[in-house]
Design an enzyme around this catalytic site. Structure first.
Site, PDB file in Angstrom:
ATOM      1  N   GLY A  14       0.766  -1.240   0.000  1.00  0.00           N
ATOM      2  CA  GLY A  14       0.000   0.000   0.000  1.00  0.00           C
ATOM      3  C   GLY A  14       0.790   1.279   0.000  1.00  0.00           C
ATOM      4  CD  GLU A  18       1.262  -9.076   1.735  1.00  0.00           C
ATOM      5  OE1 GLU A  18       0.300  -8.355   1.455  1.00  0.00           O
ATOM      6  OE2 GLU A  18       1.134 -10.199   2.248  1.00  0.00           O
ATOM      7  N   GLY A  75       3.958  -3.553  -3.548  1.00  0.00           N
ATOM      8  CA  GLY A  75       3.989  -3.876  -4.979  1.00  0.00           C
ATOM      9  C   GLY A  75       4.350  -2.635  -5.754  1.00  0.00           C
ATOM     10  NE  ARG A  76       0.050   2.043  -5.974  1.00  0.00           N
ATOM     11  CZ  ARG A  76      -0.935   1.926  -6.862  1.00  0.00           C
ATOM     12  NH1 ARG A  76      -0.806   2.442  -8.069  1.00  0.00           N
ATOM     13  NH2 ARG A  76      -2.062   1.317  -6.552  1.00  0.00           N
ATOM     14  NE  ARG A 117      -2.377   2.872 -11.168  1.00  0.00           N
ATOM     15  CZ  ARG A 117      -2.236   4.127 -10.821  1.00  0.00           C
ATOM     16  NH1 ARG A 117      -1.682   4.987 -11.651  1.00  0.00           N
ATOM     17  NH2 ARG A 117      -2.643   4.542  -9.648  1.00  0.00           N
ATOM     18  CE1 TYR A 135      -8.348   1.428  -9.410  1.00  0.00           C
ATOM     19  CE2 TYR A 135      -6.189   1.607 -10.412  1.00  0.00           C
ATOM     20  CZ  TYR A 135      -7.159   0.844  -9.810  1.00  0.00           C
ATOM     21  OH  TYR A 135      -6.934  -0.476  -9.609  1.00  0.00           O
ATOM     22  CB  CYS A 157     -14.525   2.323 -29.853  1.00  0.00           C
ATOM     23  SG  CYS A 157     -13.717   2.319 -31.442  1.00  0.00           S
TER      24      CYS A 157
HETATM   25  C1  LIG Z   1      -2.560  -5.347  -3.832  1.00  0.00           C
HETATM   26  C2  LIG Z   1      -2.018  -5.924  -2.599  1.00  0.00           C
HETATM   27  C3  LIG Z   1      -0.714  -5.614  -2.194  1.00  0.00           C
HETATM   28  C4  LIG Z   1       0.171  -4.656  -2.932  1.00  0.00           C
HETATM   29  O1  LIG Z   1      -0.276  -3.348  -2.820  1.00  0.00           O
HETATM   30  P1  LIG Z   1       0.619  -2.118  -3.323  1.00  0.00           P
HETATM   31  O2  LIG Z   1      -0.260  -0.951  -3.143  1.00  0.00           O
HETATM   32  O3  LIG Z   1       0.954  -2.376  -4.750  1.00  0.00           O
HETATM   33  O4  LIG Z   1       1.833  -2.069  -2.471  1.00  0.00           O
HETATM   34  C5  LIG Z   1      -0.238  -6.214  -1.049  1.00  0.00           C
HETATM   35  N1  LIG Z   1      -0.989  -7.084  -0.330  1.00  0.00           N
HETATM   36  C6  LIG Z   1      -2.251  -7.409  -0.692  1.00  0.00           C
HETATM   37  C7  LIG Z   1      -3.016  -8.373   0.131  1.00  0.00           C
HETATM   38  C8  LIG Z   1      -2.806  -6.837  -1.835  1.00  0.00           C
HETATM   39  O5  LIG Z   1      -4.060  -7.149  -2.196  1.00  0.00           O
END
Ligand SMILES: *Cc1c(COP(=O)(O)O)cnc(C)c1O
Length: 361
Positions: free
Chosen positions: A182, A220, A222-223, A259, A263, A290
């Site tokens: 997150g 975790e 990701g982004r 995105r 969003y 389209c």
């Molecule tokens: C999507 C997700 C993430 C990654 O979120 P980011 O915003 O990309 O860091 C981590 N854990 C869970 C359970 C997720 O669903």
């Protein structure tokens, strides 16, 4: 994994010591393909795990199941018993904290589908622990994505830490705290950007409630890992003006980078060739799909670009290719890994023939 699941990227991260947070059996198969050994470093999240996906994860010996409901706990117990495979589990708690992010990527409020209300979690641990194959091992939380204010992370961790302590007091061997992902990135490249400072505050907010507990902290992001590392290259096909509104029509579209459409997200767009003294103009950057919702930027002050020029849409490494589709029968783009002066094709361009292959007439 869901931010970017290209096999080469996964392998790169695995080599750097990362484990993976998966949300489907397909993602687990990707992990296995990228790096077989790493399966012991996999955490399985998601509200709708299917029986065959649970079986695959049990057989793979993953690190942790993040259970999100009583029904899922029941299914996990049944499958573990059937396969005679033990499983470590955490309950993903819903800490009921508000976050300032787009409503579609906020997950930590009680009205969201994710997790178990934190007050109900202890009862679920007890139910899980009744099964001899299930081991209560952690507490998990994930409050949403693209969160730039660290306060809600701290609030959520307060609740997680107190739950973990009380579960330990009941005798459960809780070793993991999974803080989810997150952490937000700066999509608008303003000069005051300081990701390092923000990451430090994030770490502080998470660690404060965990102090003295001796937990193994799982993160975790990701982004924050892959977002800024990727750019989407696109060529200007046409310029057109409708009643005074200037459009730049490019060959990338919402199917390639969803995105902005999904969003209302902002991505910086720059011409690839640096050129001094370019004028600026206010334009919409749109794709060939389209849909009026097919745009990459709206009313954006952009350096003036010509037909045929190449543009870079920045910070497209997370939720870019992984959210791409074949809408309008558009093959997805190639992916290229750039490391200094080294350039490697890590996914070739799709062909129309491949798109049609699973269909019959
Ligand atoms: C999507 C997700 C993430 C990654 O979120 P980011 O915003 O990309 O860091 C981590 N854990 C869970 C359970 C997720 O669903």
């Amino acid at each position: 994994m869901k931010a970017n699941s290209n096999l080469s990227i996964l392998r790169l991260l695995a080599r750097l010591g990362a484990g993976f947070d998966i949300v489907s059996g397909g993602e687990l198969q990707r992990v296995a393909e990228a790096s077989g050994k790493i399966k012991s470093k996999v955490v399985f999240s998601g509200v709708g795990k299917l029986s065959p996906e649970i079986d695959l994860a049990l057989r793979s010996g993953i690190m942790l199941f993040n259970v999100e409901s009583a029904s899922e706990m029941e299914l996990l117990a049944a499958r573990a018993t059937h396969l005679r495979k033990s499983a470590s589990f955490a309950v993903r708690v819903n800490p009921d904290v508000a976050t300032e992010t787009h409503p579609y990527i906020s997950t930590g409020l009680h009205q969201h589908k994710f997790g178990v209300p934190w007050r109900d979690a202890a009862a679920l641990y007890r139910r899980g622990a009744e099964n001899r194959y299930l081991k209560p091992s952690g507490v998990s939380v994930h409050i949403g994505s693209q969160i730039t204010d660290v306060a809600p992370f701290g609030e959520a961790m307060d609740r997680v830490a107190s739950l973990a302590s009380s579960l330990r007091a009941e005798g459960y061997d809780i070793r993991f705290v999974d803080a989810g992902g997150g952490l937000g990135i700066q999509y608008e490249h303003t000069p005051e950007v300081n990701f390092a400072k923000q990451a430090k505050q994030y770490a502080k907010a998470l660690l404060k409630p965990l102090k003295g507990l001796g937990m193994h902290l799982l993160l975790e992001p990701g982004r924050a890992i892959v977002g800024p590392a990727g750019a989407l290259l696109t060529r200007v096909i046409y310029r057109k003006r409708n009643n005074g509104k200037q459009f730049v029509v490019v060959d990338a579209a919402m199917n390639d980078l969803l995105r902005p459409s999904l969003y209302g997200a902002y991505h910086e767009i720059v011409p690839v060739v640096l050129q001094k003294d370019r004028a600026t103009e206010t334009v919409d950057v749109v794709g060939p799909v389209c849909e009026s919702g097919d745009f990459l930027a709206r009313d954006r002050e952009l350096l003036t670009v010509q037909e045929g020029e190449l543009l870079a849409i920045l910070d497209a490494g997370a939720y870019g290719m992984s959210l791409a589709s074949n809408y309008n029968s558009r093959p997805r783009p190639a992916e290229v890994l750039v490391d200094g002066k080294r350039v490697r094709l890590i996914r070739r361009r799709e062909s129309i023939r491949e798109l049609l292959a699973p269909e019959s007439t």
